[in-house]
Design a protein around this motif. Structure first.
Motif, PDB file in Angstrom:
ATOM      1  N   MET A   1      11.392  -1.544   6.564  1.00  0.00           N
ATOM      2  CA  MET A   1      10.652  -0.809   5.534  1.00  0.00           C
ATOM      3  C   MET A   1      11.533  -0.685   4.276  1.00  0.00           C
ATOM      4  O   MET A   1      12.689  -0.292   4.365  1.00  0.00           O
ATOM      5  N   ASN A   2      10.971  -1.064   3.142  1.00  0.00           N
ATOM      6  CA  ASN A   2      11.693  -1.000   1.870  1.00  0.00           C
ATOM      7  C   ASN A   2      11.712   0.448   1.383  1.00  0.00           C
ATOM      8  O   ASN A   2      10.669   1.020   1.068  1.00  0.00           O
ATOM      9  N   THR A   3      12.928   1.060   1.327  1.00  0.00           N
ATOM     10  CA  THR A   3      13.010   2.472   0.951  1.00  0.00           C
ATOM     11  C   THR A   3      12.570   2.703  -0.504  1.00  0.00           C
ATOM     12  O   THR A   3      12.222   3.827  -0.874  1.00  0.00           O
ATOM     13  N   ARG A   4      12.601   1.644  -1.302  1.00  0.00           N
ATOM     14  CA  ARG A   4      12.098   1.773  -2.672  1.00  0.00           C
ATOM     15  C   ARG A   4      10.621   2.157  -2.662  1.00  0.00           C
ATOM     16  O   ARG A   4      10.131   2.865  -3.553  1.00  0.00           O
ATOM     17  N   ASN A   5       9.936   1.718  -1.626  1.00  0.00           N
ATOM     18  CA  ASN A   5       8.507   2.013  -1.529  1.00  0.00           C
ATOM     19  C   ASN A   5       8.231   3.486  -1.235  1.00  0.00           C
ATOM     20  O   ASN A   5       7.117   3.966  -1.450  1.00  0.00           O
ATOM     21  N   PHE A   6       9.273   4.189  -0.722  1.00  0.00           N
ATOM     22  CA  PHE A   6       9.091   5.628  -0.503  1.00  0.00           C
ATOM     23  C   PHE A   6       8.738   6.322  -1.810  1.00  0.00           C
ATOM     24  O   PHE A   6       7.867   7.188  -1.854  1.00  0.00           O
ATOM     25  N   LYS A   7       9.441   5.958  -2.873  1.00  0.00           N
ATOM     26  CA  LYS A   7       9.192   6.570  -4.177  1.00  0.00           C
ATOM     27  C   LYS A   7       7.771   6.279  -4.634  1.00  0.00           C
ATOM     28  O   LYS A   7       7.103   7.163  -5.207  1.00  0.00           O
ATOM     29  N   CYS A   8       7.312   5.088  -4.388  1.00  0.00           N
ATOM     30  CA  CYS A   8       5.931   4.732  -4.763  1.00  0.00           C
ATOM     31  C   CYS A   8       4.932   5.604  -4.005  1.00  0.00           C
ATOM     32  O   CYS A   8       3.997   6.155  -4.605  1.00  0.00           O
ATOM     33  N   PHE A   9       5.141   5.727  -2.703  1.00  0.00           N
ATOM     34  CA  PHE A   9       4.247   6.557  -1.894  1.00  0.00           C
ATOM     35  C   PHE A   9       4.289   8.008  -2.364  1.00  0.00           C
ATOM     36  O   PHE A   9       3.257   8.663  -2.525  1.00  0.00           O
ATOM     37  N   GLN A  10       5.489   8.528  -2.579  1.00  0.00           N
ATOM     38  CA  GLN A  10       5.644   9.926  -2.982  1.00  0.00           C
ATOM     39  C   GLN A  10       4.952  10.218  -4.316  1.00  0.00           C
ATOM     40  O   GLN A  10       4.346  11.278  -4.496  1.00  0.00           O
ATOM     41  N   SER A  33      -1.181  -0.503  -5.245  1.00  0.00           N
ATOM     42  CA  SER A  33      -2.134  -0.443  -4.128  1.00  0.00           C
ATOM     43  C   SER A  33      -1.666  -1.303  -2.959  1.00  0.00           C
ATOM     44  O   SER A  33      -1.771  -0.911  -1.785  1.00  0.00           O
ATOM     45  N   LYS A  34      -1.087  -2.465  -3.256  1.00  0.00           N
ATOM     46  CA  LYS A  34      -0.570  -3.352  -2.203  1.00  0.00           C
ATOM     47  C   LYS A  34       0.605  -2.705  -1.469  1.00  0.00           C
ATOM     48  O   LYS A  34       0.747  -2.849  -0.253  1.00  0.00           O
ATOM     49  N   ILE A  35       1.450  -1.993  -2.219  1.00  0.00           N
ATOM     50  CA  ILE A  35       2.597  -1.321  -1.595  1.00  0.00           C
ATOM     51  C   ILE A  35       2.123  -0.247  -0.622  1.00  0.00           C
ATOM     52  O   ILE A  35       2.632  -0.133   0.502  1.00  0.00           O
ATOM     53  N   ILE A  36       1.142   0.551  -1.050  1.00  0.00           N
ATOM     54  CA  ILE A  36       0.615   1.611  -0.181  1.00  0.00           C
ATOM     55  C   ILE A  36      -0.032   0.997   1.069  1.00  0.00           C
ATOM     56  O   ILE A  36       0.168   1.493   2.193  1.00  0.00           O
ATOM     57  N   LYS A  37      -0.788  -0.087   0.869  1.00  0.00           N
ATOM     58  CA  LYS A  37      -1.437  -0.752   2.016  1.00  0.00           C
ATOM     59  C   LYS A  37      -0.396  -1.308   2.972  1.00  0.00           C
ATOM     60  O   LYS A  37      -0.545  -1.218   4.210  1.00  0.00           O
ATOM     61  N   SER A  38       0.717  -1.844   2.419  1.00  0.00           N
ATOM     62  CA  SER A  38       1.785  -2.379   3.266  1.00  0.00           C
ATOM     63  C   SER A  38       2.425  -1.280   4.100  1.00  0.00           C
ATOM     64  O   SER A  38       2.716  -1.466   5.291  1.00  0.00           O
ATOM     65  N   LEU A  39       2.639  -0.091   3.486  1.00  0.00           N
ATOM     66  CA  LEU A  39       3.195   1.042   4.230  1.00  0.00           C
ATOM     67  C   LEU A  39       2.252   1.477   5.346  1.00  0.00           C
ATOM     68  O   LEU A  39       2.683   1.792   6.468  1.00  0.00           O
ATOM     69  N   GLU A  40       0.983   1.515   5.044  1.00  0.00           N
ATOM     70  CA  GLU A  40      -0.003   1.913   6.058  1.00  0.00           C
ATOM     71  C   GLU A  40      -0.018   0.909   7.215  1.00  0.00           C
ATOM     72  O   GLU A  40      -0.139   1.301   8.386  1.00  0.00           O
ATOM     73  N   ASP A  41       0.109  -0.379   6.894  1.00  0.00           N
ATOM     74  CA  ASP A  41       0.143  -1.398   7.946  1.00  0.00           C
ATOM     75  C   ASP A  41       1.371  -1.216   8.838  1.00  0.00           C
ATOM     76  O   ASP A  41       1.289  -1.360  10.067  1.00  0.00           O
ATOM     77  N   GLU A  42       2.523  -0.900   8.204  1.00  0.00           N
ATOM     78  CA  GLU A  42       3.744  -0.695   8.984  1.00  0.00           C
ATOM     79  C   GLU A  42       3.640   0.540   9.867  1.00  0.00           C
ATOM     80  O   GLU A  42       4.162   0.562  10.983  1.00  0.00           O
ATOM     81  N   THR A  45      -1.436   3.301  10.580  1.00  0.00           N
ATOM     82  CA  THR A  45      -2.447   4.338  10.370  1.00  0.00           C
ATOM     83  C   THR A  45      -2.644   4.567   8.878  1.00  0.00           C
ATOM     84  O   THR A  45      -1.706   4.359   8.090  1.00  0.00           O
ATOM     85  N   PRO A  46      -3.840   4.976   8.464  1.00  0.00           N
ATOM     86  CA  PRO A  46      -4.051   5.290   7.038  1.00  0.00           C
ATOM     87  C   PRO A  46      -3.218   6.494   6.609  1.00  0.00           C
ATOM     88  O   PRO A  46      -3.089   7.467   7.351  1.00  0.00           O
ATOM     89  N   LEU A  47      -2.647   6.409   5.437  1.00  0.00           N
ATOM     90  CA  LEU A  47      -1.879   7.523   4.879  1.00  0.00           C
ATOM     91  C   LEU A  47      -2.686   8.282   3.829  1.00  0.00           C
ATOM     92  O   LEU A  47      -2.362   9.427   3.503  1.00  0.00           O
ATOM     93  N   PHE A  48      -3.748   7.623   3.306  1.00  0.00           N
ATOM     94  CA  PHE A  48      -4.613   8.248   2.310  1.00  0.00           C
ATOM     95  C   PHE A  48      -6.070   7.933   2.636  1.00  0.00           C
ATOM     96  O   PHE A  48      -6.389   6.898   3.217  1.00  0.00           O
TER      97      PHE A  48
END
Length: 283
Positions: A1-10, A33-42, A45-48
Motif C-alpha cells: 500500500m502506497n502511504t502517499r495515498n493515505f493523504k489522498c484518502f484523508q 477517484s482511481k486512488i480511492i478505488k485502489s485503496l478500497e480494492d486493497e 471493502t468500500p470506504l465511501f
C-alpha cells in the motif's frame, strides 16, 4: 500500500467532496477517484458511499481514517528521527553570526557545503557571541564572525570588510554632508540592527564614548527594514554599507567609524581543522 495515498484518502474523508479534495491535492478528480478505488480494492471493502451529498464514509472508512492518521504520524516521526540522526553524523557544522550571510560569497560557501558530504549544510544565524562560544565548545567546526576573535586557540582570517555608514533620507539635515561624526547623532532618531548583531553594541559603545545615550527608535532584524524605515523618514539608519544610493536615501560616511569586518574562524585543535583550513581558503 502506497502511504502517499493515505493523504489522498484523508483529504477526501475530511472534505467529503472529490472535486475539492482533488484541487487541494493538485490532482485531477479522475486520478483521485482511481486512488480511492485502489485503496478500497486493497481493503476488500468500500470506504465511501458515493451520494448526492458527496463521499460519505462507511464504518470501514471511519476506521481506516483513524488508523491511517496514526500510521502517518508515526511515519513522520520516523523520517524526522532518521533525518536528525543523519544530521548528527555530519560532523562539520558551520555557524553564521547575525548579518554575515549578507556579506559572504554565498555561491562559494554553498558549493563547498555541497561538495563535501561531511558538512551539514544549514544556514542559521546566531549572535556573534554565541558563534564564538560554539566554536570554543567545539559545537561547530567553522564560524563566520564579526570582528577578530581574541581567544588564543582560534584561527581567524579576515574575509570581508564593509564600511559602517549612516543612511539618511532626502531632506534630512545630513543629506548634503559628505561625512558626519558619531557625536552628530546625539538627539537623532536612530534605526539600528537589534541586540543580536555586533554592530548594535558597537554603535551603542561609540555613542557612550562620545558622552550621550543614543535614541534608538527602531531595532530590526535585517538591513532591508532599516532602508525602508529611513526611506519613510523614521530616522537615521546605522549599518554596514549594503545598499546603493537612491534618489530618496543615501549613505554618508561616519568619521573614524570602524569597518564591519567578517572573519572566518575555527579551533586550532579541532579534529576538523584540515577541512576548516580548506574551507577558509575557499572563502
Amino acid at each position: 500500500m502506497n502511504t502517499r495515498n493515505f493523504k489522498c484518502f484523508q483529504t477526501v474523508y475530511e472534505e467529503r467532496n472529490l472535486q475539492v479534495a482533488a484541487s487541494k491535492l493538485f490532482l485531477s478528480p479522475q486520478g483521485l477517484s482511481k486512488i480511492i478505488k485502489s485503496l478500497e480494492d486493497e481493503c476488500g471493502t468500500p470506504l465511501f458511499i458515493r451520494s448526492k451529498e458527496g463521499f460519505v464514509p462507511t464504518e470501514s472508512g471511519k476506521l481506516f481514517y483513524e488508523k491511517s492518521k496514526v500510521v502517518t504520524r508515526d511515519l513522520n516521526d520516523l523520517f524526522a528521527s532518521i533525518e536528525s540522526v543523519s544530521d548528527k553524523e555530519k560532523r562539520f557544522k558551520v555557524g553564521f553570526a547575525a548579518g554575515t550571510i549578507r556579506a559572504i560569497d554565498i555561491p562559494k560557501v554553498n558549493n563547498f557545503m555541497e561538495s563535501n558530504p561531511e558538512v551539514l549544510a544549514s544556514w542559521f544565524e546566531y549572535s556573534n557571541e554565541d558563534i564564538i562560544q560554539m566554536l570554543l565548545n567545539d559545537e561547530i567546526s567553522f564560524g563566520f564572525v564579526v570582528g577578530k576573535p581574541t581567544a588564543s586557540n582560534l584561527v581567524a582570517k579576515l574575509l570581508y570588510s564593509v564600511d559602517l555608514v549612516a543612511y539618511v533620507y532626502n531632506g534630512h539635515k545630513f543629506w548634503e554632508a559628505s561625512q558626519i561624526e558619531i557625536s552628530d547623532l546625539n538627539l537623532e532618531h536612530i534605526i539600528s540592527m537589534n541586540e543580536r548583531y555586533r554592530v548594535y553594541h558597537d554603535v551603542l559603545d561609540a555613542c557612550h564614548m562620545n558622552g550621550f545615550n543614543p535614541n534608538f527608535v527602531a531595532m530590526v532584524g535585517e538591513g532591508e527594514s532599516i532602508y525602508r524605515l529611513v526611506k519613510n523618514k523614521v530616522g537615521v539608519g546605522i549599518c554596514p554599507k549594503f545598499f546603493e544610493d537612491e534618489a530618496d536615501v543615501r549613505a554618508i560616511e561616519i568619521k573614524d567609524a570602524y569597518n564591519w569586518d567578517v572573519y572566518g574562524a575555527f579551533r586550532e585543535d579541532s579534529a576538523d581543522r584540515d577541512l576548516a583550513k580548506k574551507f577558509l581558503e575557499g572563502c
